[in-house]
Design an enzyme around this catalytic site. Structure first.
Site, PDB file in Angstrom:
ATOM      1  N   GLU A  21       5.265 -51.530   7.682  1.00 41.44           N
ATOM      2  CA  GLU A  21       4.463 -52.517   7.134  1.00 41.44           C
ATOM      3  C   GLU A  21       2.881 -51.946   7.752  1.00 41.44           C
ATOM      4  OE1 GLU A  21       4.909 -55.969   5.400  1.00 41.44           O
ATOM      5  OE2 GLU A  21       6.057 -54.278   4.711  1.00 41.44           O
ATOM      6  N   ARG A  22       1.941 -52.428   7.116  1.00 42.90           N
ATOM      7  CA  ARG A  22       0.551 -52.102   7.529  1.00 42.90           C
ATOM      8  C   ARG A  22       0.254 -53.190   8.594  1.00 42.90           C
ATOM      9  NH1 ARG A  22       1.516 -52.826   2.225  1.00 42.90           N
ATOM     10  NH2 ARG A  22       1.297 -50.930   0.669  1.00 42.90           N
ATOM     11  N   LYS A  42       6.807 -58.501  -5.004  1.00 43.18           N
ATOM     12  CA  LYS A  42       7.845 -58.724  -4.082  1.00 43.18           C
ATOM     13  C   LYS A  42       7.648 -59.489  -2.738  1.00 43.18           C
ATOM     14  CE  LYS A  42       8.797 -54.179  -3.594  1.00 43.18           C
ATOM     15  NZ  LYS A  42       7.761 -53.978  -4.458  1.00 43.18           N
TER      16      LYS A  42
END
Length: 480
Positions: A191-192, A165
Protein backbone atom coordinates in the site's frame (compact mmCIF):
# COMPACT_ATOMS: atom_id res chain seq x y z
CA UNK A 1 10.17 -26.35 15.95
CA UNK A 2 10.89 -27.24 19.54
CA UNK A 3 14.09 -29.14 18.72
CA UNK A 4 15.32 -26.21 16.58
CA UNK A 5 15.87 -24.15 19.70
CA UNK A 6 18.39 -26.60 21.07
CA UNK A 7 21.83 -25.24 20.43
CA UNK A 8 20.51 -22.30 18.42
CA UNK A 9 22.75 -19.91 20.33
CA UNK A 10 25.84 -22.01 19.55
CA UNK A 11 25.32 -21.70 15.80
CA UNK A 12 27.01 -18.74 14.17
CA UNK A 13 27.38 -17.72 10.58
CA UNK A 14 28.57 -14.98 8.28
CA UNK A 15 27.25 -13.39 5.14
CA UNK A 16 29.17 -14.53 2.05
CA UNK A 17 27.07 -12.84 -0.67
CA UNK A 18 24.62 -9.93 -0.85
CA UNK A 19 22.40 -9.50 -3.90
CA UNK A 20 19.82 -6.91 -2.93
CA UNK A 21 17.48 -8.57 -0.43
CA UNK A 22 18.96 -12.04 -1.11
CA UNK A 23 21.67 -13.16 1.30
CA UNK A 24 23.87 -16.25 1.13
CA UNK A 25 24.96 -17.17 4.65
CA UNK A 26 27.57 -19.74 5.69
CA UNK A 27 26.59 -21.46 8.96
CA UNK A 28 28.88 -23.31 11.37
CA UNK A 29 26.97 -26.29 12.72
CA UNK A 30 23.47 -27.50 11.89
CA UNK A 31 21.75 -25.55 9.11
CA UNK A 32 18.63 -23.51 9.92
CA UNK A 33 15.33 -25.03 8.83
CA UNK A 34 13.31 -23.53 5.99
CA UNK A 35 11.42 -20.42 7.23
CA UNK A 36 13.73 -20.14 10.26
CA UNK A 37 14.67 -16.54 11.05
CA UNK A 38 18.28 -15.36 10.96
CA UNK A 39 19.47 -12.12 12.55
CA UNK A 40 22.25 -10.36 10.60
CA UNK A 41 24.24 -7.64 12.38
CA UNK A 42 25.21 -4.68 10.20
CA UNK A 43 26.88 -2.34 12.63
CA UNK A 44 24.21 -1.02 14.98
CA UNK A 45 21.42 -2.22 12.67
CA UNK A 46 19.94 -5.70 12.93
CA UNK A 47 18.46 -7.16 9.75
CA UNK A 48 15.98 -10.03 10.01
CA UNK A 49 16.11 -12.59 7.21
CA UNK A 50 14.14 -15.76 6.53
CA UNK A 51 15.76 -18.99 5.34
CA UNK A 52 14.47 -20.02 1.91
CA UNK A 53 16.77 -22.81 0.71
CA UNK A 54 19.83 -24.91 1.53
CA UNK A 55 22.58 -24.41 -1.06
CA UNK A 56 24.90 -27.09 0.38
CA UNK A 57 25.86 -28.62 3.74
CA UNK A 58 27.14 -25.32 5.10
CA UNK A 59 25.29 -22.55 3.23
CA UNK A 60 21.72 -21.25 3.17
CA UNK A 61 20.03 -18.64 1.02
CA UNK A 62 17.77 -16.22 2.87
CA UNK A 63 15.53 -13.29 1.96
CA UNK A 64 15.90 -10.10 4.01
CA UNK A 65 12.77 -8.47 5.43
CA UNK A 66 14.46 -5.09 5.80
CA UNK A 67 16.67 -2.96 3.50
CA UNK A 68 20.21 -4.30 3.10
CA UNK A 69 21.98 -1.07 2.09
CA UNK A 70 25.40 -0.94 3.70
CA UNK A 71 25.52 -4.65 4.51
CA UNK A 72 28.90 -6.24 3.77
CA UNK A 73 30.25 -9.71 3.15
CA UNK A 74 31.53 -11.20 6.36
CA UNK A 75 28.82 -9.59 8.52
CA UNK A 76 27.93 -11.88 11.45
CA UNK A 77 24.64 -13.80 11.31
CA UNK A 78 22.90 -15.86 13.98
CA UNK A 79 19.99 -18.30 13.47
CA UNK A 80 17.21 -17.75 15.98
CA UNK A 81 15.95 -21.34 16.05
CA UNK A 82 12.37 -20.33 15.21
CA UNK A 83 10.34 -18.60 12.48
CA UNK A 84 9.65 -14.87 12.47
CA UNK A 85 7.18 -14.14 15.27
CA UNK A 86 4.78 -11.22 15.62
CA UNK A 87 3.15 -9.67 18.71
CA UNK A 88 -0.50 -10.67 19.19
CA UNK A 89 -3.28 -10.04 21.66
CA UNK A 90 -4.98 -7.00 23.13
CA UNK A 91 -1.76 -4.95 23.03
CA UNK A 92 -1.88 -4.72 19.22
CA UNK A 93 -5.50 -3.50 19.09
CA UNK A 94 -5.69 0.06 17.83
CA UNK A 95 -2.14 -0.09 16.46
CA UNK A 96 -0.55 0.13 13.02
CA UNK A 97 2.38 -2.30 12.68
CA UNK A 98 4.67 -3.60 9.97
CA UNK A 99 5.05 -7.26 9.04
CA UNK A 100 7.56 -7.81 11.87
CA UNK A 101 5.00 -6.54 14.37
CA UNK A 102 6.96 -3.33 14.99
CA UNK A 103 4.89 -0.15 15.59
CA UNK A 104 4.56 2.10 12.54
CA UNK A 105 2.23 4.66 14.16
CA UNK A 106 4.79 6.48 16.35
CA UNK A 107 3.32 4.66 19.34
CA UNK A 108 5.12 2.82 22.14
CA UNK A 109 7.15 -0.26 21.28
CA UNK A 110 5.87 -3.65 22.43
CA UNK A 111 7.60 -5.00 25.51
CA UNK A 112 9.07 -8.50 25.93
CA UNK A 113 6.03 -9.56 27.98
CA UNK A 114 3.67 -9.26 24.96
CA UNK A 115 2.75 -12.73 23.61
CA UNK A 116 4.20 -13.54 20.19
CA UNK A 117 3.28 -16.19 17.63
CA UNK A 118 5.19 -17.49 14.57
CA UNK A 119 3.75 -16.21 11.29
CA UNK A 120 4.02 -19.66 9.68
CA UNK A 121 1.26 -22.01 10.86
CA UNK A 122 -0.65 -24.92 9.39
CA UNK A 123 -4.32 -24.52 8.54
CA UNK A 124 -6.73 -25.93 11.16
CA UNK A 125 -7.63 -29.58 10.49
CA UNK A 126 -10.85 -30.07 8.52
CA UNK A 127 -12.31 -32.02 11.46
CA UNK A 128 -12.11 -28.84 13.60
CA UNK A 129 -13.52 -26.50 10.97
CA UNK A 130 -17.20 -25.58 10.89
CA UNK A 131 -19.19 -24.80 7.74
CA UNK A 132 -19.89 -21.17 6.83
CA UNK A 133 -23.62 -20.71 6.15
CA UNK A 134 -24.62 -17.66 8.22
CA UNK A 135 -25.16 -14.69 5.93
CA UNK A 136 -23.03 -11.60 6.50
CA UNK A 137 -25.35 -8.72 5.50
CA UNK A 138 -23.45 -5.74 4.06
CA UNK A 139 -26.23 -3.28 3.19
CA UNK A 140 -24.85 -3.08 -0.38
CA UNK A 141 -27.73 -4.12 -2.63
CA UNK A 142 -25.93 -5.79 -5.51
CA UNK A 143 -23.63 -7.81 -3.21
CA UNK A 144 -26.39 -8.95 -0.83
CA UNK A 145 -28.58 -9.95 -3.78
CA UNK A 146 -26.11 -11.69 -6.12
CA UNK A 147 -23.05 -12.58 -4.01
CA UNK A 148 -24.08 -12.97 -0.35
CA UNK A 149 -21.12 -13.17 2.01
CA UNK A 150 -20.79 -15.72 4.80
CA UNK A 151 -19.51 -15.59 8.37
CA UNK A 152 -16.26 -17.54 8.22
CA UNK A 153 -16.20 -17.37 4.42
CA UNK A 154 -13.87 -15.81 1.87
CA UNK A 155 -15.01 -13.09 -0.53
CA UNK A 156 -12.84 -11.49 -3.20
CA UNK A 157 -13.36 -8.27 -5.18
CA UNK A 158 -11.78 -8.70 -8.62
CA UNK A 159 -11.15 -5.72 -10.88
CA UNK A 160 -8.62 -3.87 -12.99
CA UNK A 161 -7.03 -0.55 -12.13
CA UNK A 162 -9.38 2.29 -11.25
CA UNK A 163 -12.73 0.46 -11.21
CA UNK A 164 -13.39 0.84 -7.48
CA UNK A 165 -11.92 -2.13 -5.54
CA UNK A 166 -10.49 -0.10 -2.67
CA UNK A 167 -13.60 2.10 -2.40
CA UNK A 168 -15.74 -1.05 -2.23
CA UNK A 169 -13.54 -2.57 0.48
CA UNK A 170 -13.65 0.71 2.43
CA UNK A 171 -17.46 0.73 2.17
CA UNK A 172 -17.60 -2.87 3.39
CA UNK A 173 -15.43 -1.87 6.36
CA UNK A 174 -17.80 1.01 7.11
CA UNK A 175 -20.87 -1.22 6.72
CA UNK A 176 -19.53 -4.00 8.91
CA UNK A 177 -17.75 -2.26 11.76
CA UNK A 178 -20.90 -0.34 12.65
CA UNK A 179 -22.83 -3.52 13.35
CA UNK A 180 -20.05 -6.06 13.78
CA UNK A 181 -19.26 -7.43 17.22
CA UNK A 182 -15.75 -8.67 16.66
CA UNK A 183 -12.15 -7.79 15.83
CA UNK A 184 -11.10 -6.29 12.49
CA UNK A 185 -7.63 -6.95 11.06
CA UNK A 186 -6.58 -5.01 7.95
CA UNK A 187 -3.63 -6.16 5.83
CA UNK A 188 -2.29 -3.47 3.50
CA UNK A 189 -0.07 -5.32 1.01
CA UNK A 190 2.12 -2.98 -1.03
CA UNK A 191 0.00 0.00 0.00
CA UNK A 192 0.89 3.68 -0.26
CA UNK A 193 1.75 5.32 3.08
CA UNK A 194 -1.00 7.88 2.35
CA UNK A 195 -3.59 5.06 2.36
CA UNK A 196 -2.29 3.77 5.67
CA UNK A 197 -2.61 7.16 7.37
CA UNK A 198 -6.05 7.68 5.79
CA UNK A 199 -7.24 4.32 7.10
CA UNK A 200 -5.81 5.03 10.57
CA UNK A 201 -7.53 8.43 10.74
CA UNK A 202 -10.88 7.12 9.47
CA UNK A 203 -10.87 4.22 11.92
CA UNK A 204 -10.10 6.62 14.75
CA UNK A 205 -12.82 9.05 13.69
CA UNK A 206 -15.45 6.30 13.46
CA UNK A 207 -14.58 5.00 16.95
CA UNK A 208 -13.68 1.45 15.89
CA UNK A 209 -9.89 1.73 16.05
CA UNK A 210 -9.75 0.14 19.51
CA UNK A 211 -11.11 -3.09 17.96
CA UNK A 212 -8.89 -2.97 14.87
CA UNK A 213 -5.33 -4.00 13.98
CA UNK A 214 -3.66 -2.49 10.89
CA UNK A 215 -0.73 -4.41 9.35
CA UNK A 216 1.08 -2.66 6.52
CA UNK A 217 3.85 -3.51 4.09
CA UNK A 218 4.44 -0.40 2.00
CA UNK A 219 5.38 -0.19 -1.66
CA UNK A 220 8.92 0.96 -0.88
CA UNK A 221 9.69 -2.00 1.39
CA UNK A 222 11.66 -5.05 0.22
CA UNK A 223 9.63 -7.76 -1.54
CA UNK A 224 10.11 -10.14 1.40
CA UNK A 225 8.32 -7.74 3.74
CA UNK A 226 5.40 -7.27 1.33
CA UNK A 227 5.27 -11.04 0.79
CA UNK A 228 4.81 -11.79 4.50
CA UNK A 229 2.32 -9.06 5.45
CA UNK A 230 -0.77 -11.29 4.95
CA UNK A 231 0.81 -14.02 7.11
CA UNK A 232 1.40 -11.55 9.94
CA UNK A 233 -2.20 -10.31 9.72
CA UNK A 234 -3.46 -13.89 9.56
CA UNK A 235 -1.46 -14.80 12.69
CA UNK A 236 -3.02 -11.90 14.63
CA UNK A 237 -6.49 -12.97 13.43
CA UNK A 238 -5.88 -16.61 14.40
CA UNK A 239 -4.86 -15.60 17.92
CA UNK A 240 -8.16 -13.80 18.55
CA UNK A 241 -10.10 -16.66 16.96
CA UNK A 242 -8.36 -19.51 18.81
CA UNK A 243 -7.28 -17.96 22.11
CA UNK A 244 -10.04 -15.39 22.67
CA UNK A 245 -12.90 -17.12 20.77
CA UNK A 246 -13.67 -13.82 18.98
CA UNK A 247 -15.03 -13.43 15.46
CA UNK A 248 -12.50 -11.72 13.22
CA UNK A 249 -13.02 -9.73 10.03
CA UNK A 250 -9.85 -9.96 7.90
CA UNK A 251 -9.54 -7.38 5.13
CA UNK A 252 -6.75 -7.56 2.57
CA UNK A 253 -5.90 -4.94 -0.02
CA UNK A 254 -4.39 -6.05 -2.34
CA UNK A 255 -3.85 -9.82 -2.56
CA UNK A 256 -2.39 -9.57 -6.06
CA UNK A 257 0.53 -7.62 -4.59
CA UNK A 258 1.15 -10.56 -2.24
CA UNK A 259 1.53 -12.79 -5.32
CA UNK A 260 3.58 -10.12 -7.07
CA UNK A 261 5.99 -9.90 -4.11
CA UNK A 262 6.27 -13.71 -4.09
CA UNK A 263 7.12 -13.58 -7.79
CA UNK A 264 9.87 -11.01 -7.10
CA UNK A 265 11.27 -13.18 -4.31
CA UNK A 266 11.17 -16.26 -6.55
CA UNK A 267 13.11 -14.48 -9.28
CA UNK A 268 15.67 -13.15 -6.81
CA UNK A 269 16.19 -16.67 -5.46
CA UNK A 270 16.94 -17.90 -8.98
CA UNK A 271 13.91 -20.12 -9.45
CA UNK A 272 12.75 -20.72 -13.02
CA UNK A 273 9.52 -18.85 -13.77
CA UNK A 274 6.31 -20.69 -14.50
CA UNK A 275 3.28 -19.71 -16.60
CA UNK A 276 3.16 -15.99 -17.59
CA UNK A 277 6.37 -15.46 -15.59
CA UNK A 278 4.84 -16.23 -12.18
CA UNK A 279 6.66 -18.21 -9.52
CA UNK A 280 6.44 -22.03 -9.80
CA UNK A 281 5.12 -22.11 -6.21
CA UNK A 282 2.15 -19.81 -6.98
CA UNK A 283 -0.67 -22.24 -6.14
CA UNK A 284 1.07 -23.46 -2.96
CA UNK A 285 1.70 -19.95 -1.63
CA UNK A 286 -1.92 -18.90 -2.22
CA UNK A 287 -3.26 -22.12 -0.67
CA UNK A 288 -1.03 -21.79 2.42
CA UNK A 289 -2.59 -18.38 3.10
CA UNK A 290 -6.20 -19.00 2.06
CA UNK A 291 -6.66 -22.34 3.84
CA UNK A 292 -5.82 -20.71 7.18
CA UNK A 293 -8.97 -18.58 6.83
CA UNK A 294 -11.62 -20.74 8.49
CA UNK A 295 -14.20 -21.06 11.26
CA UNK A 296 -13.15 -23.11 14.28
CA UNK A 297 -15.82 -23.89 16.83
CA UNK A 298 -17.98 -20.85 17.57
CA UNK A 299 -15.42 -18.31 16.31
CA UNK A 300 -14.64 -17.48 12.70
CA UNK A 301 -12.28 -15.55 10.47
CA UNK A 302 -14.20 -13.87 7.65
CA UNK A 303 -12.02 -12.60 4.81
CA UNK A 304 -12.73 -9.86 2.30
CA UNK A 305 -9.98 -9.46 -0.26
CA UNK A 306 -9.37 -6.94 -3.02
CA UNK A 307 -7.67 -8.51 -6.04
CA UNK A 308 -6.12 -6.50 -8.86
CA UNK A 309 -6.69 -8.05 -12.29
CA UNK A 310 -3.69 -7.21 -14.52
CA UNK A 311 -4.78 -5.64 -17.82
CA UNK A 312 -8.39 -6.73 -17.04
CA UNK A 313 -7.34 -10.29 -17.97
CA UNK A 314 -9.43 -12.65 -15.84
CA UNK A 315 -7.55 -15.65 -17.28
CA UNK A 316 -4.37 -14.52 -15.50
CA UNK A 317 -2.92 -17.39 -13.39
CA UNK A 318 -2.81 -15.23 -10.23
CA UNK A 319 -6.51 -14.38 -10.54
CA UNK A 320 -7.40 -18.03 -11.12
CA UNK A 321 -5.33 -19.19 -8.14
CA UNK A 322 -7.20 -16.85 -5.78
CA UNK A 323 -10.63 -17.52 -7.32
CA UNK A 324 -10.21 -21.25 -6.59
CA UNK A 325 -10.39 -20.56 -2.83
CA UNK A 326 -13.18 -17.99 -2.43
CA UNK A 327 -16.86 -18.55 -1.62
CA UNK A 328 -18.12 -15.25 -3.02
CA UNK A 329 -16.61 -13.69 -6.14
CA UNK A 330 -17.45 -10.03 -6.85
CA UNK A 331 -16.31 -8.92 -10.31
CA UNK A 332 -15.99 -5.22 -11.16
CA UNK A 333 -16.54 -4.14 -14.75
CA UNK A 334 -14.73 -1.29 -16.49
CA UNK A 335 -17.61 -0.94 -18.96
CA UNK A 336 -20.16 -0.43 -16.17
CA UNK A 337 -17.87 2.10 -14.50
CA UNK A 338 -17.66 3.99 -17.80
CA UNK A 339 -21.48 4.04 -17.96
CA UNK A 340 -21.67 5.55 -14.46
CA UNK A 341 -23.03 2.40 -12.80
CA UNK A 342 -21.53 2.43 -9.28
CA UNK A 343 -20.64 0.13 -7.65
CA UNK A 344 -19.47 -1.16 -11.04
CA UNK A 345 -20.23 -4.79 -10.15
CA UNK A 346 -20.94 -7.14 -13.06
CA UNK A 347 -24.19 -8.96 -12.14
CA UNK A 348 -23.46 -11.83 -14.53
CA UNK A 349 -19.88 -12.71 -13.52
CA UNK A 350 -20.48 -12.07 -9.80
CA UNK A 351 -21.28 -15.34 -7.99
CA UNK A 352 -21.50 -16.95 -4.57
CA UNK A 353 -21.82 -20.53 -3.36
CA UNK A 354 -24.32 -19.22 -0.80
CA UNK A 355 -26.84 -18.16 -3.45
CA UNK A 356 -28.83 -21.31 -2.74
CA UNK A 357 -32.54 -21.56 -1.81
CA UNK A 358 -31.60 -23.61 1.27
CA UNK A 359 -29.36 -20.77 2.53
CA UNK A 360 -30.91 -17.46 1.36
CA UNK A 361 -34.49 -18.65 0.82
CA UNK A 362 -36.45 -19.57 -2.30
CA UNK A 363 -37.65 -16.04 -3.13
CA UNK A 364 -34.18 -14.48 -2.86
CA UNK A 365 -32.60 -17.17 -5.07
CA UNK A 366 -35.44 -16.90 -7.62
CA UNK A 367 -35.24 -13.09 -7.86
CA UNK A 368 -31.43 -13.20 -8.19
CA UNK A 369 -31.74 -15.72 -11.03
CA UNK A 370 -34.36 -13.63 -12.84
CA UNK A 371 -32.28 -10.45 -12.45
CA UNK A 372 -29.27 -12.18 -13.99
CA UNK A 373 -31.38 -13.64 -16.80
CA UNK A 374 -33.00 -10.35 -17.85
CA UNK A 375 -29.74 -8.38 -17.71
CA UNK A 376 -27.99 -11.07 -19.77
CA UNK A 377 -30.83 -10.89 -22.35
CA UNK A 378 -30.40 -7.11 -22.49
CA UNK A 379 -26.69 -7.52 -23.18
CA UNK A 380 -27.45 -9.87 -26.05
CA UNK A 381 -29.73 -7.24 -27.59
CA UNK A 382 -27.33 -4.29 -27.19
CA UNK A 383 -25.69 -4.80 -30.58
CA UNK A 384 -29.09 -4.90 -32.27
CA UNK A 385 -30.17 -1.76 -30.41
CA UNK A 386 -26.93 0.03 -31.37
CA UNK A 387 -27.44 -0.81 -35.07
CA UNK A 388 -31.21 -0.53 -35.52
CA UNK A 389 -32.53 1.25 -32.44
CA UNK A 390 -34.78 -0.03 -29.66
CA UNK A 391 -37.87 0.68 -31.79
CA UNK A 392 -37.06 -2.31 -34.01
CA UNK A 393 -37.45 -4.74 -31.10
CA UNK A 394 -40.69 -6.59 -30.36
CA UNK A 395 -43.00 -5.46 -27.57
CA UNK A 396 -41.78 -8.12 -25.11
CA UNK A 397 -38.13 -7.44 -25.84
CA UNK A 398 -38.59 -3.67 -25.42
CA UNK A 399 -40.26 -4.36 -22.10
CA UNK A 400 -37.36 -6.65 -21.03
CA UNK A 401 -34.79 -4.01 -22.05
CA UNK A 402 -36.59 -1.33 -20.01
CA UNK A 403 -36.76 -3.54 -16.93
CA UNK A 404 -33.10 -4.57 -17.26
CA UNK A 405 -32.01 -0.93 -17.46
CA UNK A 406 -34.13 -0.06 -14.42
CA UNK A 407 -32.68 -3.01 -12.49
CA UNK A 408 -29.14 -1.90 -13.30
CA UNK A 409 -29.92 1.57 -11.98
CA UNK A 410 -31.73 0.27 -8.91
CA UNK A 411 -28.64 -1.77 -8.00
CA UNK A 412 -26.53 1.41 -7.91
CA UNK A 413 -26.04 2.97 -4.51
CA UNK A 414 -24.33 6.02 -2.96
CA UNK A 415 -21.51 5.03 -0.61
CA UNK A 416 -20.81 6.52 2.81
CA UNK A 417 -17.07 6.51 2.12
CA UNK A 418 -17.54 8.41 -1.16
CA UNK A 419 -19.93 11.06 0.20
CA UNK A 420 -17.20 13.72 0.22
CA UNK A 421 -16.73 13.24 -3.56
CA UNK A 422 -20.31 12.58 -4.70
CA UNK A 423 -22.15 14.99 -2.39
CA UNK A 424 -24.74 12.26 -1.76
CA UNK A 425 -25.31 10.71 1.64
CA UNK A 426 -24.57 6.97 1.75
CA UNK A 427 -27.31 4.36 1.87
CA UNK A 428 -27.52 0.96 3.56
CA UNK A 429 -30.33 -1.32 2.41
CA UNK A 430 -31.65 -4.45 4.13
CA UNK A 431 -31.63 -7.66 2.07
CA UNK A 432 -35.43 -8.02 2.22
CA UNK A 433 -35.93 -4.52 0.80
CA UNK A 434 -33.43 -5.22 -2.00
CA UNK A 435 -35.24 -8.44 -2.98
CA UNK A 436 -38.66 -6.74 -2.78
CA UNK A 437 -37.46 -3.83 -4.93
CA UNK A 438 -36.07 -6.13 -7.61
CA UNK A 439 -39.27 -8.20 -7.57
CA UNK A 440 -41.38 -5.07 -8.10
CA UNK A 441 -39.25 -4.03 -11.11
CA UNK A 442 -39.36 -7.55 -12.58
CA UNK A 443 -43.16 -7.61 -12.20
CA UNK A 444 -43.50 -4.38 -14.14
CA UNK A 445 -44.52 -2.04 -11.31
CA UNK A 446 -41.92 0.50 -12.42
CA UNK A 447 -42.32 0.21 -16.22
CA UNK A 448 -43.65 3.78 -16.53
CA UNK A 449 -41.10 5.28 -14.13
CA UNK A 450 -38.32 7.53 -15.27
CA UNK A 451 -35.01 5.58 -15.20
CA UNK A 452 -33.29 8.41 -13.31
CA UNK A 453 -35.68 7.88 -10.38
CA UNK A 454 -34.00 4.52 -9.68
CA UNK A 455 -30.41 5.77 -10.01
CA UNK A 456 -28.23 6.18 -6.90
CA UNK A 457 -30.94 5.59 -4.31
CA UNK A 458 -31.49 3.18 -1.43
CA UNK A 459 -34.88 1.47 -1.21
CA UNK A 460 -37.66 1.37 -3.81
CA UNK A 461 -39.72 3.65 -1.58
CA UNK A 462 -37.06 6.34 -1.98
CA UNK A 463 -37.23 5.83 -5.75
CA UNK A 464 -41.04 6.20 -5.59
CA UNK A 465 -40.70 9.54 -3.83
CA UNK A 466 -38.13 10.64 -6.41
CA UNK A 467 -40.48 9.58 -9.23
CA UNK A 468 -43.36 11.56 -7.70
CA UNK A 469 -41.10 14.62 -7.66
CA UNK A 470 -40.20 14.07 -11.33
CA UNK A 471 -43.88 13.68 -12.28
CA UNK A 472 -44.88 16.82 -10.40
CA UNK A 473 -42.10 18.76 -12.07
CA UNK A 474 -43.20 17.53 -15.52
CA UNK A 475 -46.83 18.27 -14.69
CA UNK A 476 -45.92 21.82 -13.66
CA UNK A 477 -44.04 22.40 -16.93
CA UNK A 478 -46.98 21.03 -18.97
CA UNK A 479 -49.43 23.32 -17.16
CA UNK A 480 -47.16 26.28 -17.79
Amino acid sequence: MADSNQGAGARVGRVIAVRGPVLDIAIEGRLPEIHEAIVVSAGEARILAETQSHLDEKTVRAIAMQPTQGLWRGAPAEPTGQPIATPVGDAVLGRLVNMLGEPADNGMAFGPDIPRRPIHRAAPPIARQSAATDIFSTGIKVIDLLAPLAHGGKAAMFGGAGVGKTVLVMELIHAMVSGYDGISVFAGVGERCREGHQMLNEMGASGVLNQTVLVYGQMNEPPGARWRVPLTAMTVAEYFRDEKARNVLLLMDNVFRFIQAGSEVSGLLGRKPSRVGYQPTLETEVADLQERIASVGAASVTAIEAVYVPADDFTDPAVGAIANHVDSMVVLSRQLAAEGIYPAIDPIATTSVLLDPLVVGAEHAKVAGEVREIIEHYRELRDVIALLGVEELGVEERQAVGRARRLQRFLTQPFFTAAAFTGAEGRSVAVDETVAGCRAILDGECDDWDESSLYMIGTLEEARQKQDTVRNAKGGKAAA
